[in-house]
Design an enzyme around this catalytic site. Structure first.
Site, PDB file in Angstrom:
ATOM      1  N   ASP A 121       0.349  -4.331   8.621  1.00 30.60           N
ATOM      2  CA  ASP A 121       0.988  -3.482   7.619  1.00 30.60           C
ATOM      3  C   ASP A 121      -0.033  -2.426   7.185  1.00 30.60           C
ATOM      4  OD1 ASP A 121       2.895  -2.649   5.619  1.00 30.60           O
ATOM      5  OD2 ASP A 121       1.663  -3.671   4.129  1.00 30.60           O
ATOM      6  N   SER A 122       0.468  -1.422   6.462  1.00 31.54           N
ATOM      7  CA  SER A 122      -0.427  -0.406   5.916  1.00 31.54           C
ATOM      8  C   SER A 122      -1.341  -0.990   4.834  1.00 31.54           C
ATOM      9  CB  SER A 122       0.402   0.728   5.329  1.00 31.54           C
ATOM     10  OG  SER A 122       1.330   0.212   4.389  1.00 31.54           O
ATOM     11  N   TYR A 173       1.114   4.654   4.159  1.00 37.46           N
ATOM     12  CA  TYR A 173       1.618   5.256   5.392  1.00 37.46           C
ATOM     13  C   TYR A 173       2.896   6.074   5.096  1.00 37.46           C
ATOM     14  CZ  TYR A 173      -1.235   2.367   8.646  1.00 37.46           C
ATOM     15  OH  TYR A 173      -2.240   1.777   9.374  1.00 37.46           O
ATOM     16  N   GLY A 174       3.525   5.764   3.967  1.00 34.35           N
ATOM     17  CA  GLY A 174       4.882   6.261   3.693  1.00 34.35           C
ATOM     18  C   GLY A 174       5.040   7.762   3.659  1.00 34.35           C
ATOM     19  N   CYS A 176       5.258  -3.377   8.429  1.00 35.56           N
ATOM     20  CA  CYS A 176       5.429  -2.140   7.658  1.00 35.56           C
ATOM     21  C   CYS A 176       6.697  -1.418   8.119  1.00 35.56           C
ATOM     22  CB  CYS A 176       4.206  -1.262   7.907  1.00 35.56           C
ATOM     23  SG  CYS A 176       4.254   0.322   7.094  1.00 35.56           S
ATOM     24  N   ASN A 177       7.576  -1.122   7.172  1.00 38.37           N
ATOM     25  CA  ASN A 177       8.801  -0.402   7.536  1.00 38.37           C
ATOM     26  C   ASN A 177       8.496   0.971   8.095  1.00 38.37           C
ATOM     27  OD1 ASN A 177      11.662  -1.581   6.246  1.00 38.37           O
ATOM     28  ND2 ASN A 177       9.812  -2.451   5.366  1.00 38.37           N
ATOM     29  N   THR A 178       7.526   1.669   7.481  1.00 39.89           N
ATOM     30  CA  THR A 178       7.233   3.028   7.928  1.00 39.89           C
ATOM     31  C   THR A 178       6.690   3.007   9.360  1.00 39.89           C
ATOM     32  OG1 THR A 178       6.657   3.545   5.636  1.00 39.89           O
ATOM     33  CG2 THR A 178       6.009   5.143   7.311  1.00 39.89           C
ATOM     34  N   GLU A 206       2.274  -2.817  -6.947  1.00 43.18           N
ATOM     35  CA  GLU A 206       0.849  -3.142  -6.807  1.00 43.18           C
ATOM     36  C   GLU A 206       0.150  -3.235  -8.159  1.00 43.18           C
ATOM     37  OE1 GLU A 206      -1.348  -1.289  -3.667  1.00 43.18           O
ATOM     38  OE2 GLU A 206       0.286  -1.634  -2.246  1.00 43.18           O
ATOM     39  N   CYS A 225      11.330  -1.473   2.489  1.00 44.95           N
ATOM     40  CA  CYS A 225       9.889  -1.256   2.341  1.00 44.95           C
ATOM     41  C   CYS A 225       9.278  -2.609   2.003  1.00 44.95           C
ATOM     42  CB  CYS A 225       9.639  -0.256   1.216  1.00 44.95           C
ATOM     43  SG  CYS A 225       7.906  -0.072   0.765  1.00 44.95           S
ATOM     44  N   THR A 226       8.072  -2.851   2.504  1.00 42.27           N
ATOM     45  CA  THR A 226       7.435  -4.163   2.323  1.00 42.27           C
ATOM     46  C   THR A 226       7.407  -4.646   0.878  1.00 42.27           C
ATOM     47  OG1 THR A 226       5.391  -2.875   2.303  1.00 42.27           O
ATOM     48  CG2 THR A 226       5.884  -4.136   4.310  1.00 42.27           C
ATOM     49  N   HIS A 227       7.235  -3.699  -0.062  1.00 42.60           N
ATOM     50  CA  HIS A 227       7.055  -4.103  -1.460  1.00 42.60           C
ATOM     51  C   HIS A 227       8.365  -4.402  -2.178  1.00 42.60           C
ATOM     52  CE1 HIS A 227       3.271  -2.267  -0.433  1.00 42.60           C
ATOM     53  NE2 HIS A 227       2.756  -2.498  -1.630  1.00 42.60           N
TER      54      HIS A 227
HETATM   55  N1  DGL Z   1       4.178  -0.790   3.968  1.00 45.71           N
HETATM   56  C1  DGL Z   1       4.890   0.440   3.666  1.00 45.71           C
HETATM   57  C2  DGL Z   1       6.339   0.303   4.146  1.00 45.71           C
HETATM   58  O1  DGL Z   1       6.879  -0.778   4.264  1.00 45.71           O
HETATM   59  C3  DGL Z   1       4.845   0.782   2.204  1.00 45.71           C
HETATM   60  C4  DGL Z   1       3.499   1.233   1.710  1.00 45.71           C
HETATM   61  C5  DGL Z   1       3.039   2.507   2.371  1.00 45.71           C
HETATM   62  O2  DGL Z   1       3.578   3.600   2.098  1.00 45.71           O
HETATM   63  O3  DGL Z   1       2.155   2.412   3.199  1.00 45.71           O
HETATM   64  O4  DGL Z   1       6.961   1.295   4.433  1.00 45.71           O
END
Ligand code: DGL
Length: 270
Positions: free
Chosen positions: A12-13, A44-45, A75-77, A154, A187-189
């Site tokens: 993940d990012s 990463y978003g 990571c979704n992105t 976070e 998104c992961t969060h």
């Molecule tokens: N992990 C990223 C996602 O799931 C979210 C955090 C980021 O922007 O890196 O898209």
């Protein structure tokens, strides 16, 4: 070591991908995980596809060097922007979180109107919509970037007036104007906001958690490829690497996920 008992690489990012690890631990207790969180280069978003592909390849190479049997892009992105590039780049199976989330949303929608909340990068990729429409050409997808949610989570501001205000600002339009009946937490969060979002937007909207769906998809993939581990994994078998700030990572894991990761390791990728 037999191929089956090799670890699975998850990346993940940053810290958010631990929501995917949590689901893998629950669903696949035999699997050993090697996690990489790119905490030095998060977020990463809002980065370009070119950059996300470059970072993702570096991490995938690191994981392959650790001898993983499969890679999960938590990571979704990165799933939205780098999955195809990684499939061509490594020899082990790679899955992302977008397709499992899209498949699940398509199963539960009744009015074919599906909302996606995610980072700007994931929304502009249009990938959730593409997967859903491949399965169901009638479906309409409504995307909404929610850039502040990552920082709010976070900061530990889960059930907080500011977060609640932002939930309404981001999501009310999807319900009132676009008439969605299903919302993908893309998104992961965002799964960490699930209870608060469900309470604030009321009943009648089905929330889809791609982290949960990905653990199921991973299980299917391991069965299909004959790669299921035969040995039970102990929590201490897992390895956690970050590219910056091991302490912050450990604190986040403990506070938000109740995971006690005392020995996260620092690994800088170039
Ligand atoms: N992990 C990223 C996602 O799931 C979210 C955090 C980021 O922007 O890196 O898209």
């Amino acid at each position: 070591m037999e191929k089956n008992n090799l670890p699975i690489g998850v990346f993940d990012s940053g810290v958010g991908g631990l929501t995917v690890c949590r689901e893998i631990f629950r669903n696949l207790p035999n699997e050993k995980i090697i996690y990489f969180g790119d905490t030095a280069r998060v977020p990463y978003g809002n980065k370009s596809q070119e950059t996300i592909i470059r970072y993702s390849k570096q991490i995938a190479q690191f994981l392959v060097n650790q001898n993983v049997k499969a890679i999960v892009i938590a990571c979704n992105t990165a799933s939205a922007l780098a999955l195809d590039a990684l499939k061509d780049f490594v020899d082990v199976p790679v899955i992302g979180v977008v397709e499992p989330g899209a498949v699940a949303a398509n199963k539960v929608t009744r009015n074919n109107r599906i909302g996606v909340i995610a980072t700007a990068g994931t929304i502009s990729s249009g990938l959730y919509g593409r997967y859903i429409r491949e399965l169901n050409p009638e479906a309409q997808i409504f995307g909404q970037p929610c850039p502040l949610f990552v920082s709010l989570v976070e900061e530990g501001m889960i059930d907080d007036p500011v977060t609640i205000m932002m939930i309404h600002r981001y999501i009310d339009g999807l319900i009132e104007k676009d008439d969605i009946d299903t919302l993908i937490l893309g998104c992961t969060h965002y799964p960490l906001l699930r209870t608060v979002i469900a309470r604030e937007i009321g009943n009648g909207i089905t929330l889809v958690n791609p982290a949960y769906e990905t653990a199921n998809a991973l299980k299917d993939l391991l069965i299909r490829e004959g790669l299921e581990s035969t040995k039970k994994a102990d929590f201490h078998d897992h390895d956690f690497f970050v590219s910056d700030g091991t302490k912050k990572f450990q604190e986040f894991a403990k506070e938000v996920l109740e995971l006690d990761i005392e020995d996260a390791k620092l690994k800088i990728l170039e």
